[in-house]
Design a protein around this motif. Sequence first.
Motif, PDB file in Angstrom:
ATOM      1  N   MET A 186      -3.869 -15.094   6.799  1.00  0.00           N
ATOM      2  CA  MET A 186      -4.980 -14.386   6.187  1.00  0.00           C
ATOM      3  C   MET A 186      -4.809 -14.376   4.679  1.00  0.00           C
ATOM      4  SD  MET A 186      -6.995 -13.678   8.592  1.00  0.00           S
ATOM      5  CE  MET A 186      -8.126 -12.333   8.269  1.00  0.00           C
ATOM      6  N   GLN A 187      -5.911 -14.108   4.024  1.00  0.00           N
ATOM      7  CA  GLN A 187      -5.922 -14.185   2.579  1.00  0.00           C
ATOM      8  C   GLN A 187      -4.983 -13.172   1.925  1.00  0.00           C
ATOM      9  OE1 GLN A 187      -6.711 -16.280   0.643  1.00  0.00           O
ATOM     10  NE2 GLN A 187      -6.303 -15.067  -1.191  1.00  0.00           N
ATOM     11  N   SER A 188      -4.972 -11.976   2.496  1.00  0.00           N
ATOM     12  CA  SER A 188      -4.049 -10.981   1.927  1.00  0.00           C
ATOM     13  C   SER A 188      -3.420 -10.210   3.070  1.00  0.00           C
ATOM     14  CB  SER A 188      -4.799 -10.043   0.980  1.00  0.00           C
ATOM     15  OG  SER A 188      -5.794  -9.358   1.691  1.00  0.00           O
ATOM     16  N   GLY A 189      -2.478  -9.353   2.730  1.00  0.00           N
ATOM     17  CA  GLY A 189      -1.761  -8.644   3.775  1.00  0.00           C
ATOM     18  C   GLY A 189      -2.473  -7.369   4.165  1.00  0.00           C
ATOM     19  N   LEU A 190      -2.459  -7.080   5.423  1.00  0.00           N
ATOM     20  CA  LEU A 190      -3.072  -5.837   5.880  1.00  0.00           C
ATOM     21  C   LEU A 190      -2.107  -4.686   5.619  1.00  0.00           C
ATOM     22  CD1 LEU A 190      -5.437  -4.475   7.410  1.00  0.00           C
ATOM     23  CD2 LEU A 190      -4.035  -4.654   9.460  1.00  0.00           C
ATOM     24  N   ARG A 191      -2.550  -3.752   4.829  1.00  0.00           N
ATOM     25  CA  ARG A 191      -1.709  -2.583   4.565  1.00  0.00           C
ATOM     26  C   ARG A 191      -2.458  -1.312   4.915  1.00  0.00           C
ATOM     27  NH1 ARG A 191      -0.922  -5.796   0.310  1.00  0.00           N
ATOM     28  NH2 ARG A 191       1.079  -6.861   0.356  1.00  0.00           N
ATOM     29  N   ILE A 192      -3.748  -1.285   4.505  1.00  0.00           N
ATOM     30  CA  ILE A 192      -4.557  -0.109   4.797  1.00  0.00           C
ATOM     31  C   ILE A 192      -5.233  -0.379   6.129  1.00  0.00           C
ATOM     32  CG2 ILE A 192      -6.331   1.418   3.923  1.00  0.00           C
ATOM     33  CD1 ILE A 192      -5.853   0.076   1.185  1.00  0.00           C
ATOM     34  N   THR A 193      -5.066   0.525   7.058  1.00  0.00           N
ATOM     35  CA  THR A 193      -5.523   0.226   8.409  1.00  0.00           C
ATOM     36  C   THR A 193      -6.792   0.988   8.761  1.00  0.00           C
ATOM     37  OG1 THR A 193      -3.837   1.806   9.008  1.00  0.00           O
ATOM     38  CG2 THR A 193      -3.368  -0.494   9.452  1.00  0.00           C
ATOM     39  N   ASP A 194      -7.294   1.769   7.824  1.00  0.00           N
ATOM     40  CA  ASP A 194      -8.487   2.548   8.124  1.00  0.00           C
ATOM     41  C   ASP A 194      -9.718   1.865   7.522  1.00  0.00           C
ATOM     42  OD1 ASP A 194     -10.530   4.334   8.326  1.00  0.00           O
ATOM     43  OD2 ASP A 194      -9.322   6.089   7.804  1.00  0.00           O
ATOM     44  N   PRO A 195     -10.522   1.194   8.340  1.00  0.00           N
ATOM     45  CA  PRO A 195     -11.621   0.380   7.804  1.00  0.00           C
ATOM     46  C   PRO A 195     -12.773   1.219   7.269  1.00  0.00           C
ATOM     47  CG  PRO A 195     -11.701   0.380  10.193  1.00  0.00           C
ATOM     48  CD  PRO A 195     -10.479   1.157   9.813  1.00  0.00           C
ATOM     49  N   ILE A 196     -12.755   2.518   7.520  1.00  0.00           N
ATOM     50  CA  ILE A 196     -13.802   3.370   6.963  1.00  0.00           C
ATOM     51  C   ILE A 196     -13.389   3.859   5.591  1.00  0.00           C
ATOM     52  CG2 ILE A 196     -15.116   5.517   7.299  1.00  0.00           C
ATOM     53  CD1 ILE A 196     -15.691   3.247   9.318  1.00  0.00           C
ATOM     54  N   MET A 197     -12.113   4.111   5.453  1.00  0.00           N
ATOM     55  CA  MET A 197     -11.643   4.667   4.194  1.00  0.00           C
ATOM     56  C   MET A 197     -11.732   3.640   3.067  1.00  0.00           C
ATOM     57  SD  MET A 197      -8.161   6.629   3.679  1.00  0.00           S
ATOM     58  CE  MET A 197      -7.869   7.673   2.308  1.00  0.00           C
ATOM     59  N   THR A 198     -11.391   2.398   3.372  1.00  0.00           N
ATOM     60  CA  THR A 198     -11.290   1.421   2.287  1.00  0.00           C
ATOM     61  C   THR A 198     -12.352   0.347   2.418  1.00  0.00           C
ATOM     62  OG1 THR A 198      -9.785   0.020   1.071  1.00  0.00           O
ATOM     63  CG2 THR A 198      -9.708  -0.160   3.453  1.00  0.00           C
ATOM     64  N   THR A 199     -12.571  -0.371   1.317  1.00  0.00           N
ATOM     65  CA  THR A 199     -13.512  -1.479   1.354  1.00  0.00           C
ATOM     66  C   THR A 199     -12.790  -2.820   1.351  1.00  0.00           C
ATOM     67  OG1 THR A 199     -13.610  -1.421  -1.034  1.00  0.00           O
ATOM     68  CG2 THR A 199     -15.327  -0.237   0.154  1.00  0.00           C
ATOM     69  N   LEU A 203       1.831   5.270   1.337  1.00  0.00           N
ATOM     70  CA  LEU A 203       0.516   5.825   1.043  1.00  0.00           C
ATOM     71  C   LEU A 203      -0.581   4.967   1.653  1.00  0.00           C
ATOM     72  CD1 LEU A 203       0.797   6.828  -2.719  1.00  0.00           C
ATOM     73  CD2 LEU A 203       1.069   8.258  -0.707  1.00  0.00           C
ATOM     74  N   LEU A 204      -0.336   3.676   1.735  1.00  0.00           N
ATOM     75  CA  LEU A 204      -1.390   2.780   2.189  1.00  0.00           C
ATOM     76  C   LEU A 204      -1.444   2.666   3.706  1.00  0.00           C
ATOM     77  CD1 LEU A 204      -1.417  -0.112  -0.380  1.00  0.00           C
ATOM     78  CD2 LEU A 204      -2.451   2.142  -0.460  1.00  0.00           C
ATOM     79  N   SER A 205      -0.313   2.370   4.316  1.00  0.00           N
ATOM     80  CA  SER A 205      -0.364   2.079   5.744  1.00  0.00           C
ATOM     81  C   SER A 205       0.024   3.281   6.589  1.00  0.00           C
ATOM     82  CB  SER A 205       0.547   0.909   6.066  1.00  0.00           C
ATOM     83  OG  SER A 205       1.872   1.243   5.724  1.00  0.00           O
ATOM     84  N   GLY A 206       0.575   4.303   5.970  1.00  0.00           N
ATOM     85  CA  GLY A 206       0.973   5.467   6.735  1.00  0.00           C
ATOM     86  C   GLY A 206       2.236   5.251   7.544  1.00  0.00           C
ATOM     87  N   VAL A 207       2.840   4.082   7.429  1.00  0.00           N
ATOM     88  CA  VAL A 207       4.083   3.806   8.161  1.00  0.00           C
ATOM     89  C   VAL A 207       5.227   4.498   7.421  1.00  0.00           C
ATOM     90  CG1 VAL A 207       5.653   1.976   8.898  1.00  0.00           C
ATOM     91  CG2 VAL A 207       3.185   1.600   8.940  1.00  0.00           C
ATOM     92  N   PRO A 208       6.152   5.129   8.172  1.00  0.00           N
ATOM     93  CA  PRO A 208       7.278   5.773   7.485  1.00  0.00           C
ATOM     94  C   PRO A 208       8.072   4.757   6.658  1.00  0.00           C
ATOM     95  CG  PRO A 208       7.227   6.392   9.790  1.00  0.00           C
ATOM     96  CD  PRO A 208       6.173   5.356   9.609  1.00  0.00           C
ATOM     97  N   VAL A 209       8.480   5.200   5.468  1.00  0.00           N
ATOM     98  CA  VAL A 209       9.198   4.296   4.581  1.00  0.00           C
ATOM     99  C   VAL A 209      10.479   3.794   5.234  1.00  0.00           C
ATOM    100  CG1 VAL A 209      10.396   4.139   2.382  1.00  0.00           C
ATOM    101  CG2 VAL A 209       8.217   5.337   2.523  1.00  0.00           C
ATOM    102  N   THR A 210      11.164   4.686   5.941  1.00  0.00           N
ATOM    103  CA  THR A 210      12.405   4.257   6.589  1.00  0.00           C
ATOM    104  C   THR A 210      12.136   3.124   7.571  1.00  0.00           C
ATOM    105  OG1 THR A 210      12.047   6.265   7.847  1.00  0.00           O
ATOM    106  CG2 THR A 210      13.967   6.219   6.428  1.00  0.00           C
ATOM    107  N   LYS A 211      11.023   3.231   8.278  1.00  0.00           N
ATOM    108  CA  LYS A 211      10.719   2.170   9.244  1.00  0.00           C
ATOM    109  C   LYS A 211      10.404   0.866   8.506  1.00  0.00           C
ATOM    110  CE  LYS A 211       7.754   0.858  13.119  1.00  0.00           C
ATOM    111  NZ  LYS A 211       7.446  -0.480  12.592  1.00  0.00           N
ATOM    112  N   MET A 212       9.633   0.980   7.425  1.00  0.00           N
ATOM    113  CA  MET A 212       9.298  -0.231   6.674  1.00  0.00           C
ATOM    114  C   MET A 212      10.560  -0.920   6.187  1.00  0.00           C
ATOM    115  SD  MET A 212       6.034   0.772   4.370  1.00  0.00           S
ATOM    116  CE  MET A 212       5.230  -0.787   4.144  1.00  0.00           C
ATOM    117  N   ILE A 213      11.469  -0.098   5.650  1.00  0.00           N
ATOM    118  CA  ILE A 213      12.695  -0.688   5.122  1.00  0.00           C
ATOM    119  C   ILE A 213      13.503  -1.292   6.261  1.00  0.00           C
ATOM    120  CG2 ILE A 213      14.887  -0.146   4.017  1.00  0.00           C
ATOM    121  CD1 ILE A 213      13.414   1.753   2.206  1.00  0.00           C
ATOM    122  N   ALA A 214      13.611  -0.555   7.355  1.00  0.00           N
ATOM    123  CA  ALA A 214      14.397  -1.041   8.477  1.00  0.00           C
ATOM    124  C   ALA A 214      13.826  -2.361   8.991  1.00  0.00           C
ATOM    125  CB  ALA A 214      14.414  -0.001   9.591  1.00  0.00           C
ATOM    126  N   ASP A 215      12.484  -2.446   9.053  1.00  0.00           N
ATOM    127  CA  ASP A 215      11.858  -3.674   9.535  1.00  0.00           C
ATOM    128  C   ASP A 215      12.176  -4.863   8.654  1.00  0.00           C
ATOM    129  OD1 ASP A 215      10.711  -2.542  11.666  1.00  0.00           O
ATOM    130  OD2 ASP A 215       8.681  -2.376  10.843  1.00  0.00           O
TER     131      ASP A 215
END
Lengths: 546, 498, 283, 313
Positions: free
Chosen positions: B7-20, D81-93
């Motif tokens: 994909m073009q970029s990485g998925l980080r924000i998972t709430d499709p209503i919150m973000t554009t 802040l973006l994905s809501g995943v715990p930082v510890t989990k992100m780092i561990a992954d």
Amino acid sequence: MIDDAGTYGSPVIRVRDLTVGLTHGDQKNVVENVSFEVGPGETLCVVGESGSGKSVTAFSIMGLLQKNALEPTSGEVFLGDENLLQARPERMRQLRSARMSMVFQEPMTALNPVEKVGKQIEEVLLLHSKMGAAARRQRTLEMLDTVHLPDPQRIYDSFPHQLSGGQRQRVVICIALILEPDLLIADEPTTALDVTTQQQILTLIREMQERQNTAVLFITHDMGVVADIADRVVVMRDGNVVEVADKETILRSPSHDYTRMLISSVPSLVPEPRQPLHTETVLSVAGLNKTFQKKRFLRSASEIQAVADLNLTLRQKEILGVVGQSGSGKSTVARCIVGLEEPTSGDITICGDRLQGARSAERRQMRRHIQMVFQDPYRSLNPRVKVGRSMVEGSTNFGTPHDAAMGRAEELMELVGLSTAALDRYPHQFSGGQRQRICIARALMLEPAVLVADEAVSALDVSVQEQVLELLDEIRERTGVGILFITHDLRVAARICDSIFVMNQGRIVEHGPAEHVLGRPEEEYTQKLFEAAPGRHWDFRNFCPV
Amino acid sequence: ETLRVVMQSGLRITDPIMTTAFITRDHGYMIYDTLLGVDSDFNVRPQMADWEVSEDEKTYTFTLRDGLAWHDGAPVTAEDCVASIKRWADIDSTAKPLMTMVDNIEVVDDKSFKVQLNTPTTLLLAGLSKMSSRAPFMMPKRIAETPASESIDEYVGSGPFVFVEEEFQPGIKVAYEKFEEYVPRDEPPSWTAGGKDVKVDRVEWLTMPDQMTAINALQSGEVDFIQQVPFDLLPLVENASDIDVNILDPLGAWTYFRMNWLHSPFDNKLVRQAAIAAVDQEDVMQALVGNPEYYRTCAAIMGCGNVNGDEYGKEWVVEGQIEKAKSLLEEAGYDDTPVVIMAPTDLAMVVPQPIVIGDALRKAGFNVQMKMMDWQTLAAQQGNQDAPSEGGWNIFSTYSILATSGDPFGNTPLSTDGRESWAGWPDVPEISELRLDYAKAASVEEQKEIAKRIQKIAIDEGVVGPLGQFRIPAAWSSEWSGFLESPITLFWNISKED
Amino acid sequence: MTRRGLLLRRLRLAFGGGPALVSLVILTLVLLMAVFAPLLATADPTAIAPADRLSGLTIEHPLGTDAYGRDVYSRVLHGARVSLLVGAGAALVSVAVGLVIGVFAGYFRALDSVIMRTMDGIMAIPSILLAIALISLTGASLLTVLVAITIPEIPRVVRLVRSVILNVRSEAYVEAAITLGSPVRRILLRHMVPNTVAPLIVQGTFVFASAILTEATLSFLGAGLPTEIPSWGNIMSEGRSYFQLFPGLVLWPGLALALTLLSVNVLGDVLRDTLDPKMEKRT
Amino acid sequence: MLPYVLKRVLSAVPVMIIVAVVIFALLRLTPGDPAAILAGNDATGEQLAQIRESLGLDEPILVQLATWCKNIISGDLGVSLLSGVPVTKMIADRVGPTLALAVGTISVTILVAIPMGIVAAGRLGGYLDRIVMALSVLGFSVPIFVTGYVLIYFFSLKLGWLPVQGYRPPSEGLFPFLQRLVLPVLALSGVYIALVARITRSSIIEVLGEDYIRTARAKGATGRRILLRHALRNAAVPIVTIIGIGIASLITGVVVTESVFNLPGLGRLVVEAVLARDYPVIQGLILLFSFTYILINLVVDILYTVFDPRIRY
Ligand SMILES: Nc1ncnc2c1ncn2[C@@H]1O[C@H](COP(=O)(O)OP(=O)(O)OP(=O)(O)O)[C@@H](O)[C@H]1O
Ligand SMILES: Nc1ncnc2c1ncn2[C@@H]1O[C@H](COP(=O)(O)OP(=O)(O)OP(=O)(O)O)[C@@H](O)[C@H]1O
Ligand SMILES: [Mg+2]
Ligand SMILES: [Mg+2]
């Protein structure tokens, strides 16, 4: 040339017309046409001023000359009937340690610091014999015992830094002698050690030599040692052999002027009687204590009492000698007095002003009355600063205008026997003796009342040493400065000091006029020190035994 | 069968209503479904629900089709949908004008709900079928009740794919499994309408920070599909026999630059016109795309090829007219005020524009200052209304997809309510009024007419400087087929050939 | 032989042998290239001509053009300026700042542990983080890149200087200066700091090389110099997508970079071998 | 030793506090608003404010810092802040690939660079010396991404020996794991091989001038034995130091390598997090880095005592 090698059987090593030159550049040869030989069981001492080519000769024999810098250009060196200069590197490796070996000057650096000493001795066996591991270990332990090292097991498992200088030098001797070589070259093996240790090492070499009938080539600049151990003596100067003769001949009736000068420069152990002085006191030290603390985490700090309860007074014009074994606290006293070290307790009074309790600005003013000459002439002048600037540094610090200071510097240079042109040169352009004179001149710039000289002549050869001592003597006459003279060399002390303080483990064990202390020592410690002084049966100045 | 996708970029924000963010929207289409869809003729079509409208065009009744279920097994109810619409309406920009026309939304029964309008509008259907960027995705009520300012933390949808949460690595990898219970519609797929018939077991989205790596991986068979092939790298895959390169998004995107109306010199209409005149679209497109196959110049703010795409101003919007720009500047009495152009360094799609703009403006006699920064900083700086000399800006450039730019509401740059509007803050009340008229217009013809007027005013006033349109091709391994043409990358209908 | 004479001879020896001399020549050429870039360049390195992009080698563009149609030859020439500036800037600043801090840490024992712990802390911050943070603060510029590259280098210089100062503290001539009543400033400047020069020159060449490389890396990550300021690093990182089609975009600046760094490194080695008194004794 | 280790670990605390505070300040000073990133293009000021509030970003900086510190002490690094995943989990992954890359790089560096350095020192001034040094200098003259592209081009695309990109944890089989590690490790080690080989060479040359080397020669030891047994171990301290510094400064290289070879590691996470202003993730990572850095220093210092019996703590 005297050839009495016959008494010792056919020579073990024969050096004929050895010439060693520098690989690069076209300077004159470092060693030129040197010839001598050593027979089995014989001790040949090589003496001569610093830089005369003694070590280079030794390294040539061992094939250890620094590659790309020095190389033998002509002559021959026969070990038995093998010409070493022609031997292939392979062969030289086999011969080293097995047939000839060498003990180096610096016991502190000659051993690999990261390997246990036992292993280092064993390495020789590993390289040159087919012994099994157990046998090697056994042999090593025996050897450690032979050189009188206590508790060979423990020593075997020690690292070099866990041993004292004397112990290390014994280990080096073990390495050199474990394969019972025909030839042992010892390049100033005791220079770095104090007299008592020195004596033990000398005795040890002698013992081993007798047991194994080794030929010993002993390099030294200490005439006392020569008097004690030599059979024959080679005198070198400027890369040339000046004279080769048996010891008696050399010491009694040297044929060459240089030899004569060299020998007569050796100070006598017997002090000349001196008038007691009744001048003003310039320095008094009362109840000086200095303890060094080694901080350790979560444990109580360990303490070293370097100076304990020391009292002394120094008068104008007086030269007060402090002698003692290595580590007895001499330097610490000096450093406390000049303010490089803060005493733990005690009072230091300079020209009537108490140092303790004074504010730091006042202290700085008082300190100018007390100056120091350091042991190492090569390191006490900043190599990047011209001598003149070094000279005036102190005066300008205390506000003297630069030009006035320069004027005074010129006067002092003349006083110490150097031309004023010297002010415009860099330290490396001077010899060790000249540098030490510059340091003395620099110390005098501030017109101090007290001069502290810590081993100020120990690094110099006898002839130069004599010049500096004369200078000091003259200066105290002319300027009236009181000198605190620290040395471990009893001859030097006897030569120059009015009174002597003997130190042991931070304490003064005996003190008094030089004649008394050195002539009729009362304390056992002083007597032992005195007995350990090499060549004390010989009166060099008068070319006869005492 | 697993389809491995870059994909073009990485998925980080998972709430499709919150973000554009586009990637989050694409993610939305994987696991969620929408009530309505849009087909390739821009017609609104039923997807989860069909609708009926009352005589007075003020009451819409939506009825959910049968067989809809959440991934956790629960059936989809009207209640869930109403909650989802409300959450979306709270935050979406299209929904805002719409909600002023909605009296209420009420649940009729499990399967249907009613929307009561106070004036008839096309916006309701347009909004509920909105493809991008915030499509109104349906979620279970308990999730939809999360305030719109907070991210949801449970990912249950009713879409054709199930989100494999354990395997989710933000920015790295997302895995989706086919939702076995999903019942596709019977119609053939067409954009977001029609049957979403999943033919693979699993789709994995990978992100590759370096596009070169993605191309290499496609060449060596380590991945199957690249969503967007950077134009630079196209020659590497175009001639490969086992790789298909094609444009899946028929509309593509348009890029434009925005000037800051609040501060000198772009508080002056003539200076804005000068800037628009100076920039040559061909130059921009060459630097950005290179290959003419993939770009076209276009003066229409609402998109050439779109119904509303009117090209008023073409002669000086498209071509670089340095002389005209110079005389405009002179007329405006431009006093050499520095022009701060924000230029991103890290997002390939927007890197070249500021460089070409800067070059053109310099030639026209502007005093240009480039301010380089990363895209996120730029995005944050956009909102900075301070004077350029105090950290603000004069110009930046970005791009939007044409699928959502075809009407004055979806078209972000056309918000012209001064400080209240989108970055640049143009204050053109006429356009704001025309937009409302557009919402209420009875026919497409009428809308077209209004759009035309908006185009003229917007260009004359210098609301936005269009820079051209481009379409980004996708590439995939020839073993695969069934990729759907659509403004949004869709992953149903795809299968591996034997 | 005199000290100076020895030094001179060793330098002559070092440069008599091929690599050092070649390095010196290359470096001089690069330096000339940088200084006279405006004269040698055939085009404005920032003038874009998108229609002319990726032209390949032509008479007009001896090394071709890049994706914006800019002349690669002229860019590489001007890139020399910027890259050398980045290298030299980072080297000079890190050495200068590190010297001051290191001297303080080494001489004033009370400050030592505070300074060294702070340095440890700084060392733990990756330069990429710093670069991006600074760029967001002020916009990308030569200055931000320089700062981002230089700051993490400072602690290393501090460590080096500190260890030298600790070593010379016990030199006899320093103690002599103390007994002569010299003020701290003079002791530091006249007697201690000059000892740090040789190791700092070596460290400086190292920083020089690694700064130029780091700049390239930052460009790769989008946190480097703006493309308006051509440097070898950003020319390479912009050209990297054409790596297979138009390798010249990476090759030419890469070649210039590799040659320069090669020379700097060789010279660094030579300087170390010549200046380090410990190297005298090698067998 | 143990008290020493304790003391060192304790003294790490202020370092980490310094780093944490500096980073915190730096991040909050930089423009860029995670709320804006979250909300996307068309968000209104009011919406942004709401998001900030829900993320706790509206509090005064000092309060945020205090909250963060409080959570750290209870072992909670927060959530992205973006994905809501715990930082510890992100780092561990994502710690796996970076660890593999780092360990691989260090091993290869040690295995290649030290012999290179020894050979060069043993043949000082000879051709072998020149060649080895030229090679290692070359390693220091090319940016990692260029090396990476060249390696991929030849080994993956032309020869087809190795995969282009990606990472497989060792749990999925040792072969695929190693296969994907070879090229990144090679690309990244270039610089370090250069560095370590040079240091090895110069330290050994320095040691070769020591008196005990002369003693060893006087014993009749061969050149090889002198190099390996006497010189190398004495030269170990500077070599270990430089390797330690190398590891500590690995991170920038790791970022690039992970990008070029698409390894989902911590290096990329840093860049991603910084670009996205994902504060808790950045802070967690920096905390981890500074801790690692301190740990490496400690290990290096302990290694000193292994190589040099004179050093005792
Ligand atoms: N590696 C070398 N390169 C150049 N000259 C050297 C080298 N080693 C020694 N020399 C020179 O050779 C001469 C003799 O040196 P040597 O070490 O043999 O003197 P020495 O008699 O042992 O003196 P000391 O009593 O100080 O040990 C000196 O002038 C010295 O400068
Ligand atoms: N800075 C120091 N820290 C710890 N211990 C010290 C320090 N300086 C000296 N000592 C110890 O104090 C004692 C006296 O040392 P000092 O240097 O005064 O002896 P010395 O008589 O001058 O010996 P030498 O003849 O070898 O110069 C020694 O045991 C030494 O180890
Ligand atoms: Mg000698
Ligand atoms: Mg002493």
